[in-house]
Design a protein around this motif. Structure first.
Motif, PDB file in Angstrom:
ATOM      1  N   LEU A  61      -8.445  -5.479 -10.368  1.00  0.00           N
ATOM      2  CA  LEU A  61      -7.713  -6.746 -10.373  1.00  0.00           C
ATOM      3  C   LEU A  61      -6.206  -6.510 -10.404  1.00  0.00           C
ATOM      4  CD1 LEU A  61      -7.662  -9.795 -10.357  1.00  0.00           C
ATOM      5  CD2 LEU A  61      -8.031  -9.755 -12.833  1.00  0.00           C
ATOM      6  N   THR A  62      -5.778  -5.531 -11.186  1.00  0.00           N
ATOM      7  CA  THR A  62      -4.350  -5.208 -11.242  1.00  0.00           C
ATOM      8  C   THR A  62      -3.847  -4.768  -9.869  1.00  0.00           C
ATOM      9  OG1 THR A  62      -4.535  -4.551 -13.556  1.00  0.00           O
ATOM     10  CG2 THR A  62      -2.600  -3.786 -12.374  1.00  0.00           C
ATOM     11  N   LEU A  63      -4.610  -3.916  -9.195  1.00  0.00           N
ATOM     12  CA  LEU A  63      -4.233  -3.471  -7.848  1.00  0.00           C
ATOM     13  C   LEU A  63      -4.226  -4.645  -6.884  1.00  0.00           C
ATOM     14  CD1 LEU A  63      -3.538  -1.245  -5.802  1.00  0.00           C
ATOM     15  CD2 LEU A  63      -5.995  -0.774  -5.619  1.00  0.00           C
ATOM     16  N   SER A  64      -5.198  -5.534  -6.980  1.00  0.00           N
ATOM     17  CA  SER A  64      -5.244  -6.714  -6.109  1.00  0.00           C
ATOM     18  C   SER A  64      -4.009  -7.585  -6.295  1.00  0.00           C
ATOM     19  CB  SER A  64      -6.497  -7.547  -6.401  1.00  0.00           C
ATOM     20  OG  SER A  64      -7.661  -6.818  -6.134  1.00  0.00           O
ATOM     21  N   LEU A  65      -3.609  -7.780  -7.538  1.00  0.00           N
ATOM     22  CA  LEU A  65      -2.404  -8.575  -7.809  1.00  0.00           C
ATOM     23  C   LEU A  65      -1.154  -7.872  -7.290  1.00  0.00           C
ATOM     24  CD1 LEU A  65      -3.243  -9.815 -11.419  1.00  0.00           C
ATOM     25  CD2 LEU A  65      -3.252 -11.160  -9.300  1.00  0.00           C
ATOM     26  N   ALA A  66      -1.095  -6.559  -7.443  1.00  0.00           N
ATOM     27  CA  ALA A  66       0.058  -5.801  -6.944  1.00  0.00           C
ATOM     28  C   ALA A  66       0.141  -5.879  -5.425  1.00  0.00           C
ATOM     29  CB  ALA A  66      -0.021  -4.347  -7.405  1.00  0.00           C
ATOM     30  N   VAL A  67      -0.999  -5.737  -4.740  1.00  0.00           N
ATOM     31  CA  VAL A  67      -1.017  -5.831  -3.273  1.00  0.00           C
ATOM     32  C   VAL A  67      -0.592  -7.231  -2.834  1.00  0.00           C
ATOM     33  CG1 VAL A  67      -2.512  -5.842  -1.232  1.00  0.00           C
ATOM     34  CG2 VAL A  67      -2.689  -3.985  -2.888  1.00  0.00           C
ATOM     35  N   SER A  68      -1.115  -8.244  -3.501  1.00  0.00           N
ATOM     36  CA  SER A  68      -0.745  -9.622  -3.155  1.00  0.00           C
ATOM     37  C   SER A  68       0.754  -9.836  -3.290  1.00  0.00           C
ATOM     38  CB  SER A  68      -1.490 -10.616  -4.046  1.00  0.00           C
ATOM     39  OG  SER A  68      -2.870 -10.535  -3.824  1.00  0.00           O
ATOM     40  N   ALA A  69       1.313  -9.362  -4.395  1.00  0.00           N
ATOM     41  CA  ALA A  69       2.750  -9.527  -4.612  1.00  0.00           C
ATOM     42  C   ALA A  69       3.560  -8.673  -3.649  1.00  0.00           C
ATOM     43  CB  ALA A  69       3.109  -9.165  -6.054  1.00  0.00           C
ATOM     44  N   LEU A  91      11.157  -6.497   3.319  1.00  0.00           N
ATOM     45  CA  LEU A  91      10.508  -5.537   4.225  1.00  0.00           C
ATOM     46  C   LEU A  91      10.311  -4.180   3.555  1.00  0.00           C
ATOM     47  CD1 LEU A  91      12.192  -6.322   7.660  1.00  0.00           C
ATOM     48  CD2 LEU A  91       9.787  -6.669   7.017  1.00  0.00           C
ATOM     49  N   ALA A  92      11.303  -3.738   2.806  1.00  0.00           N
ATOM     50  CA  ALA A  92      11.159  -2.457   2.099  1.00  0.00           C
ATOM     51  C   ALA A  92       9.983  -2.508   1.130  1.00  0.00           C
ATOM     52  CB  ALA A  92      12.454  -2.101   1.355  1.00  0.00           C
ATOM     53  N   MET A  93       9.848  -3.616   0.420  1.00  0.00           N
ATOM     54  CA  MET A  93       8.727  -3.761  -0.515  1.00  0.00           C
ATOM     55  C   MET A  93       7.396  -3.778   0.230  1.00  0.00           C
ATOM     56  SD  MET A  93       7.403  -4.063  -3.502  1.00  0.00           S
ATOM     57  CE  MET A  93       8.778  -4.294  -4.594  1.00  0.00           C
ATOM     58  N   ALA A  94       7.311  -4.583   1.273  1.00  0.00           N
ATOM     59  CA  ALA A  94       6.049  -4.713   2.012  1.00  0.00           C
ATOM     60  C   ALA A  94       5.644  -3.398   2.678  1.00  0.00           C
ATOM     61  CB  ALA A  94       6.168  -5.821   3.065  1.00  0.00           C
ATOM     62  N   ILE A  95       6.593  -2.743   3.322  1.00  0.00           N
ATOM     63  CA  ILE A  95       6.282  -1.527   4.084  1.00  0.00           C
ATOM     64  C   ILE A  95       6.082  -0.314   3.178  1.00  0.00           C
ATOM     65  CG2 ILE A  95       7.233   0.133   5.742  1.00  0.00           C
ATOM     66  CD1 ILE A  95       8.592  -2.354   7.099  1.00  0.00           C
ATOM     67  N   ASN A  96       6.958  -0.131   2.202  1.00  0.00           N
ATOM     68  CA  ASN A  96       6.917   1.079   1.381  1.00  0.00           C
ATOM     69  C   ASN A  96       5.992   1.003   0.169  1.00  0.00           C
ATOM     70  OD1 ASN A  96       8.785   2.469   2.992  1.00  0.00           O
ATOM     71  ND2 ASN A  96      10.454   1.382   2.001  1.00  0.00           N
ATOM     72  N   HIS A  97       5.653  -0.199  -0.259  1.00  0.00           N
ATOM     73  CA  HIS A  97       4.846  -0.340  -1.470  1.00  0.00           C
ATOM     74  C   HIS A  97       3.570  -1.135  -1.235  1.00  0.00           C
ATOM     75  CE1 HIS A  97       8.111   1.465  -3.732  1.00  0.00           C
ATOM     76  NE2 HIS A  97       8.926   0.683  -3.039  1.00  0.00           N
ATOM     77  N   CYS A 140       3.483 -11.650  -0.747  1.00  0.00           N
ATOM     78  CA  CYS A 140       4.666 -12.362  -1.227  1.00  0.00           C
ATOM     79  C   CYS A 140       5.949 -11.799  -0.622  1.00  0.00           C
ATOM     80  CB  CYS A 140       4.735 -12.326  -2.751  1.00  0.00           C
ATOM     81  SG  CYS A 140       3.442 -13.301  -3.554  1.00  0.00           S
ATOM     82  N   ALA A 141       5.990 -10.492  -0.427  1.00  0.00           N
ATOM     83  CA  ALA A 141       7.185  -9.883   0.176  1.00  0.00           C
ATOM     84  C   ALA A 141       7.405 -10.394   1.601  1.00  0.00           C
ATOM     85  CB  ALA A 141       7.073  -8.364   0.162  1.00  0.00           C
ATOM     86  N   ILE A 142       6.326 -10.539   2.371  1.00  0.00           N
ATOM     87  CA  ILE A 142       6.450 -11.090   3.733  1.00  0.00           C
ATOM     88  C   ILE A 142       6.906 -12.540   3.676  1.00  0.00           C
ATOM     89  CG2 ILE A 142       5.160 -11.690   5.831  1.00  0.00           C
ATOM     90  CD1 ILE A 142       5.794  -8.654   5.484  1.00  0.00           C
ATOM     91  N   ALA A 143       6.389 -13.295   2.721  1.00  0.00           N
ATOM     92  CA  ALA A 143       6.830 -14.688   2.567  1.00  0.00           C
ATOM     93  C   ALA A 143       8.318 -14.758   2.223  1.00  0.00           C
ATOM     94  CB  ALA A 143       5.995 -15.386   1.501  1.00  0.00           C
TER      95      ALA A 143
END
Length: 128
Positions: free
Chosen positions: A48-56, A17-23, A60-63
């Protein structure tokens, strides 16, 4: 009560949650303003780098919070935090990259342990 699985649940939910919410969310909501200036340490382009960072950092953090395909979905987070720690903040003092290090350690631990009994993964496997 399985205290090991309870500990993994607390670790997964708090760091996920900290990763998803704060980053993740700030990058997602600020995508259009960051897409041309986001750091590109791997040379694949800022967008593309930003897209990968958002995805992760968001998806991924929610998963991870839910414990869905945990060992697979934690890999992009490990890669993102390793890139942040070892490449993006390489020359920074440890205090500036400490958070990336802590996330890297926690996500690496989750990779090693799996999600635990209190997760969607355990439902798929039929663990009681």
């Amino acid at each position: 009560m399985d205290f090991n699985s309870l500990g993994l649940l607390i670790l997964r939910t708090s760091f996920g949650l900290a990763m998803a919410i704060n980053h993740g969310l700030p990058k997602l909501f600020g995508f259009s303003s960051k897409m041309h200036s986001f750091p590109d340490p791997l040379g694949i382009g800022s967008t593309l780098t930003l897209s990968l960072a958002v995805s992760a950092e968001f998806l991924c953090a929610i998963a991870i919070v839910l414990g869905i395909f945990t060992r697979i979905t934690v890999v992009p987070l490990i890669a993102t935090m390793a890139t942040a720690f070892f490449i993006v903040h390489m020359k920074d003092p440890f205090a500036a990259k400490e958070l990336a290090f802590l996330y890297l350690v926690v996500f690496s631990t989750i990779f090693c342990t799996g999600a635990g009994k209190y997760s969607v993964d355990s439902i798929f496997r039929g663990i009681k």
